[in-house]
Design a protein around this motif. Sequence first.
Motif, PDB file in Angstrom:
ATOM      1  N   UNK A 153       0.831  -1.209   0.000  1.00 25.75           N
ATOM      2  CA  UNK A 153       0.000   0.000   0.000  1.00 25.75           C
ATOM      3  C   UNK A 153       0.861   1.252   0.000  1.00 25.75           C
ATOM      4  N   UNK A 154       1.939   1.239   0.788  1.00 21.34           N
ATOM      5  CA  UNK A 154       2.853   2.382   0.833  1.00 21.34           C
ATOM      6  C   UNK A 154       3.528   2.601  -0.504  1.00 21.34           C
ATOM      7  N   UNK A 155       3.902   1.491  -1.156  1.00 19.80           N
ATOM      8  CA  UNK A 155       4.539   1.599  -2.467  1.00 19.80           C
ATOM      9  C   UNK A 155       3.583   2.189  -3.494  1.00 19.80           C
ATOM     10  N   UNK A 156       2.330   1.729  -3.472  1.00 12.88           N
ATOM     11  CA  UNK A 156       1.333   2.244  -4.422  1.00 12.88           C
ATOM     12  C   UNK A 156       1.066   3.725  -4.180  1.00 12.88           C
ATOM     13  N   UNK A 157       1.007   4.110  -2.895  1.00 11.37           N
ATOM     14  CA  UNK A 157       0.782   5.514  -2.556  1.00 11.37           C
ATOM     15  C   UNK A 157       1.955   6.371  -3.025  1.00 11.37           C
ATOM     16  N   UNK A 158       3.161   5.846  -2.869  1.00 10.80           N
ATOM     17  CA  UNK A 158       4.364   6.570  -3.302  1.00 10.80           C
ATOM     18  C   UNK A 158       4.354   6.769  -4.812  1.00 10.80           C
ATOM     19  N   UNK A 159       4.012   5.710  -5.543  1.00  9.71           N
ATOM     20  CA  UNK A 159       3.954   5.795  -7.006  1.00  9.71           C
ATOM     21  C   UNK A 159       2.891   6.786  -7.449  1.00  9.71           C
ATOM     22  N   UNK A 160       1.734   6.742  -6.789  1.00 12.66           N
ATOM     23  CA  UNK A 160       0.653   7.673  -7.130  1.00 12.66           C
ATOM     24  C   UNK A 160       1.084   9.117  -6.892  1.00 12.66           C
ATOM     25  N   UNK A 161       1.799   9.349  -5.779  1.00 13.00           N
ATOM     26  CA  UNK A 161       2.278  10.699  -5.468  1.00 13.00           C
ATOM     27  C   UNK A 161       3.260  11.189  -6.525  1.00 13.00           C
ATOM     28  N   UNK A 162       4.156  10.299  -6.951  1.00 11.85           N
ATOM     29  CA  UNK A 162       5.135  10.652  -7.989  1.00 11.85           C
ATOM     30  C   UNK A 162       4.427  10.972  -9.305  1.00 11.85           C
ATOM     31  N   UNK A 163       3.426  10.178  -9.635  1.00 12.40           N
ATOM     32  CA  UNK A 163       2.688  10.400 -10.887  1.00 12.40           C
ATOM     33  C   UNK A 163       1.950  11.738 -10.873  1.00 12.40           C
ATOM     34  N   UNK A 164       1.340  12.067  -9.727  1.00 12.03           N
ATOM     35  CA  UNK A 164       0.639  13.349  -9.607  1.00 12.03           C
ATOM     36  C   UNK A 164       1.621  14.504  -9.743  1.00 12.03           C
ATOM     37  N   UNK A 165       2.772  14.391  -9.066  1.00  9.81           N
ATOM     38  CA  UNK A 165       3.777  15.448  -9.130  1.00  9.81           C
ATOM     39  C   UNK A 165       4.280  15.638 -10.558  1.00  9.81           C
ATOM     40  N   UNK A 166       4.472  14.533 -11.277  1.00 10.48           N
ATOM     41  CA  UNK A 166       4.922  14.610 -12.673  1.00 10.48           C
ATOM     42  C   UNK A 166       3.878  15.282 -13.540  1.00 10.48           C
ATOM     43  N   UNK A 167       2.608  14.907 -13.336  1.00  9.48           N
ATOM     44  CA  UNK A 167       1.522  15.499 -14.122  1.00  9.48           C
ATOM     45  C   UNK A 167       1.421  16.990 -13.854  1.00  9.48           C
ATOM     46  N   UNK A 168       1.563  17.393 -12.576  1.00  8.56           N
ATOM     47  CA  UNK A 168       1.475  18.804 -12.239  1.00  8.56           C
ATOM     48  C   UNK A 168       2.574  19.605 -12.911  1.00  8.56           C
ATOM     49  N   UNK A 169       3.781  19.080 -12.903  1.00  7.96           N
ATOM     50  CA  UNK A 169       4.891  19.766 -13.548  1.00  7.96           C
ATOM     51  C   UNK A 169       4.678  19.850 -15.058  1.00  7.96           C
ATOM     52  N   UNK A 170       4.134  18.772 -15.637  1.00  5.70           N
ATOM     53  CA  UNK A 170       3.870  18.743 -17.077  1.00  5.70           C
ATOM     54  C   UNK A 170       2.833  19.778 -17.469  1.00  5.70           C
ATOM     55  N   UNK A 171       1.737  19.842 -16.729  1.00  4.45           N
ATOM     56  CA  UNK A 171       0.675  20.800 -17.058  1.00  4.45           C
ATOM     57  C   UNK A 171       1.145  22.230 -16.845  1.00  4.45           C
ATOM     58  N   UNK A 172       1.955  22.472 -15.823  1.00  6.45           N
ATOM     59  CA  UNK A 172       2.485  23.819 -15.605  1.00  6.45           C
ATOM     60  C   UNK A 172       3.361  24.234 -16.775  1.00  6.45           C
ATOM     61  N   UNK A 173       4.196  23.315 -17.239  1.00  2.00           N
ATOM     62  CA  UNK A 173       5.064  23.607 -18.378  1.00  2.00           C
ATOM     63  C   UNK A 173       4.245  23.876 -19.631  1.00  2.00           C
ATOM     64  N   UNK A 174       3.242  23.040 -19.867  1.00  7.59           N
ATOM     65  CA  UNK A 174       2.393  23.226 -21.047  1.00  7.59           C
ATOM     66  C   UNK A 174       1.631  24.548 -20.979  1.00  7.59           C
ATOM     67  N   UNK A 175       1.082  24.852 -19.811  1.00 11.95           N
ATOM     68  CA  UNK A 175       0.326  26.095 -19.653  1.00 11.95           C
ATOM     69  C   UNK A 175       1.230  27.302 -19.884  1.00 11.95           C
ATOM     70  N   UNK A 176       2.457  27.237 -19.398  1.00  7.56           N
ATOM     71  CA  UNK A 176       3.407  28.334 -19.602  1.00  7.56           C
ATOM     72  C   UNK A 176       3.697  28.523 -21.085  1.00  7.56           C
ATOM     73  N   UNK A 177       3.885  27.432 -21.791  1.00 10.96           N
ATOM     74  CA  UNK A 177       4.138  27.510 -23.227  1.00 10.96           C
ATOM     75  C   UNK A 177       2.947  28.111 -23.975  1.00 10.96           C
TER      76      UNK A 177
END
Length: 387
Positions: free
Chosen positions: A6-30
């Motif tokens: 469960x901890x591993x899945x939560x960690x992966x989910x957190x990483x995925x959310x953080x990656x998506x947030x950075x991606x959308x911020x970059x796209x929005x800036x562009x």
Amino acid sequence: MKRHLWKMLLFVATINIAFAQNTFKTQATQILKVQVLKEAEWAMQQKSVTVTAESSPRSAGGKHDFFSEGDYWWPNPANPNGPYIQRDGETNPNNFVAHRYAMIRFSEIIGALASAYQITGDEKYVKQALVHLKAWFVNQETLMNPNLAYAQAIQGLYTGRSIGIIDTIHLMEVAQGIMVMEKAKSFDKANLITIKRWFADYILWLNTSKNGIAEKNAKNNHGTTWAMQTASFAKLVNDQPMLDSLRLRYRNVFLPNQMAADGGFPLELARTKPYGYSIFNLDAMVMLCQMLSTPKDNLWTYQTADGKSIKKGLEYLYPYIADRSKWPLKPDIMFWENWPVAQPFLLFGANYFGEQTWFNTWKSLDLKPTNEEVVRNLPIRHPLIWL
């Protein structure tokens, strides 16, 4: 073993959310960079216009007091010189709105300059922003008093009303812009202290005046927008007790009392402009999540005992944003064709939950609306400074 998984899945989910947030911020800036720099070029040429530039003989306040008149109030045909009467959803174009326009313009200027500074790091934008900030909050000849006691007055009935406090949602991007620029070398500390004191005084008025308390306790979008702007100002002045109380208010008042089981907002749906008001209230709810969430108290993921959550609200309204023709109720009495635009809830919701379709819809809509009614109900028009 299960706990470890469960901890591993939560960690992966957190990483995925953080990656998506950075991606959308970059796209929005562009997507927004050219627009932002063009707006900033305009803002660099603007002179300051505050509430002292124009006044109304109908205002009960003084030169430095913000004044506006209720939008949906009209002369009574049966008694033209008597008190105004209400026509819900129909804006009277002859009411005094010069101060509101000045504040919206101020918000546009600071939002554009802060966005350009965030992108480029060029302190010329900070220097120009200070000219306007000093005019509104520092200079004794032109500043605005930190209250909205005379907002949305009604001729013959009220010199000001609690619901007029909604007009200062347009100071939110001013406050956020200050936070983006305040560490710049060009932002002198003496002016920063005075400006923050103005916002602290306004927070006090919002929480102690008769009108402020009434708006705070409003059960519809007026309550949420009171909290939304108060949160923005409290973040600027680092008022942690106020921020804590607003988190409690979101969890214990707004979400359980304003949202239905399906994610809609019944009090907004009962209005003559249910589509526009639903959009407006969801924007406010999402901005509360955006501003108030902490690692220990994440409003994005908070869910009431009966299953209400901000994601449910997003999922309820999104299909009608993607295709307005699917809206199950009657069209709004006015401005039906002007909604939706690039709503903040689409971008910030997509950014947190990693929903590409929401982001795609956001970027496909009008990123720079000009309709006055839309702009008046769209406090977040420079999203990059919020991401």
